[in-house]
Design a protein around this motif. Structure first.
Motif, PDB file in Angstrom:
ATOM      1  N   GLN A 253      19.957  25.789   8.311  1.00 50.63           N
ATOM      2  CA  GLN A 253      19.038  24.693   8.624  1.00 50.63           C
ATOM      3  C   GLN A 253      19.085  24.290  10.087  1.00 50.63           C
ATOM      4  OE1 GLN A 253      20.253  21.620   5.914  1.00 50.63           O
ATOM      5  NE2 GLN A 253      19.177  22.529   4.186  1.00 50.63           N
ATOM      6  N   GLY A 254      20.136  24.676  10.793  1.00 53.44           N
ATOM      7  CA  GLY A 254      20.340  24.234  12.172  1.00 53.44           C
ATOM      8  C   GLY A 254      19.559  25.047  13.174  1.00 53.44           C
ATOM      9  N   GLY A 255      19.658  24.590  14.402  1.00 48.95           N
ATOM     10  CA  GLY A 255      18.978  25.250  15.501  1.00 48.95           C
ATOM     11  C   GLY A 255      19.974  25.906  16.439  1.00 48.95           C
ATOM     12  N   PRO A 256      19.543  26.142  17.663  1.00 45.40           N
ATOM     13  CA  PRO A 256      20.405  26.814  18.644  1.00 45.40           C
ATOM     14  C   PRO A 256      21.695  26.045  18.946  1.00 45.40           C
ATOM     15  CG  PRO A 256      18.146  26.717  19.426  1.00 45.40           C
ATOM     16  CD  PRO A 256      18.202  25.913  18.188  1.00 45.40           C
TER      17      PRO A 256
ATOM     18  N   VAL B 259      32.811  18.704  19.906  1.00 44.63           N
ATOM     19  CA  VAL B 259      32.487  18.541  21.330  1.00 44.63           C
ATOM     20  C   VAL B 259      31.387  19.517  21.723  1.00 44.63           C
ATOM     21  CG1 VAL B 259      33.412  18.822  23.666  1.00 44.63           C
ATOM     22  CG2 VAL B 259      34.720  17.584  21.944  1.00 44.63           C
ATOM     23  N   ALA B 260      31.477  20.736  21.252  1.00 47.80           N
ATOM     24  CA  ALA B 260      30.475  21.747  21.604  1.00 47.80           C
ATOM     25  C   ALA B 260      29.093  21.361  21.108  1.00 47.80           C
ATOM     26  CB  ALA B 260      30.879  23.106  21.048  1.00 47.80           C
ATOM     27  N   VAL B 261      28.980  20.900  19.881  1.00 44.86           N
ATOM     28  CA  VAL B 261      27.655  20.537  19.371  1.00 44.86           C
ATOM     29  C   VAL B 261      27.104  19.312  20.108  1.00 44.86           C
ATOM     30  CG1 VAL B 261      28.226  19.005  17.416  1.00 44.86           C
ATOM     31  CG2 VAL B 261      26.266  20.506  17.264  1.00 44.86           C
TER      32      VAL B 261
ATOM     33  N   ARG C 291      23.748  19.805  22.300  1.00 42.24           N
ATOM     34  CA  ARG C 291      22.586  18.995  21.921  1.00 42.24           C
ATOM     35  C   ARG C 291      22.098  18.157  23.097  1.00 42.24           C
ATOM     36  NH1 ARG C 291      24.005  16.730  15.858  1.00 42.24           N
ATOM     37  NH2 ARG C 291      23.545  18.668  14.751  1.00 42.24           N
ATOM     38  N   ASN C 292      23.017  17.631  23.902  1.00 43.13           N
ATOM     39  CA  ASN C 292      22.610  16.856  25.070  1.00 43.13           C
ATOM     40  C   ASN C 292      22.005  17.743  26.144  1.00 43.13           C
ATOM     41  OD1 ASN C 292      23.231  14.280  24.155  1.00 43.13           O
ATOM     42  ND2 ASN C 292      25.351  14.450  24.798  1.00 43.13           N
ATOM     43  N   ALA C 293      22.469  18.987  26.226  1.00 44.69           N
ATOM     44  CA  ALA C 293      21.948  19.910  27.240  1.00 44.69           C
ATOM     45  C   ALA C 293      20.559  20.418  26.875  1.00 44.69           C
ATOM     46  CB  ALA C 293      22.900  21.081  27.411  1.00 44.69           C
ATOM     47  N   LEU C 294      20.298  20.546  25.578  1.00 47.24           N
ATOM     48  CA  LEU C 294      18.975  21.045  25.147  1.00 47.24           C
ATOM     49  C   LEU C 294      18.073  19.891  25.026  1.00 47.24           C
ATOM     50  CD1 LEU C 294      19.998  23.785  22.574  1.00 47.24           C
ATOM     51  CD2 LEU C 294      19.320  24.102  24.931  1.00 47.24           C
TER      52      LEU C 294
END
Length: 97
Positions: free
Chosen positions: A57-60, A88-90, A94-97
């Protein structure tokens, strides 16, 4: 007694019953054999099933975070560190995209 106290008493009794039944049933589980092996593998199987659904269900962001968490898991074999790295990675992705 008011209805709030009756509700609290009922919920307390339900919680106690659930915990007691878990303890009593857990004492009867086999310590060896095929059922014991299956029950020991169950938590890992549940985590894999939940992660699979989330990745489908998730994205990049989720895919990148899961790859980072997998790399940390393989490198360190440390569950808390792996979970922290994934969280931390997600958040970062998410903030970068």
């Amino acid at each position: 007694m008011t209805s709030a106290w009756i509700t609290i008493a009922g919920l307390a009794a339900g919680t106690f019953t659930i915990r007691l039944s878990g303890y009593l049933l857990g004492a009867r589980l086999p310590a060896s054999g095929p059922w014991a092996r299956a029950l020991k593998a169950l938590p890992g199987s549940l985590i894999v099933a939940l992660l699979t659904v989330l990745l489908i269900q998730g994205g990049p962001a989720e895919w990148v975070a899961s790859a980072i968490a997998l790399a940390v898991a393989l490198a360190t074999r440390n569950l808390p560190l792996t979970m922290l790295a994934g969280l931390v990675a997600v958040a970062v992705v998410r903030n970068a995209l």
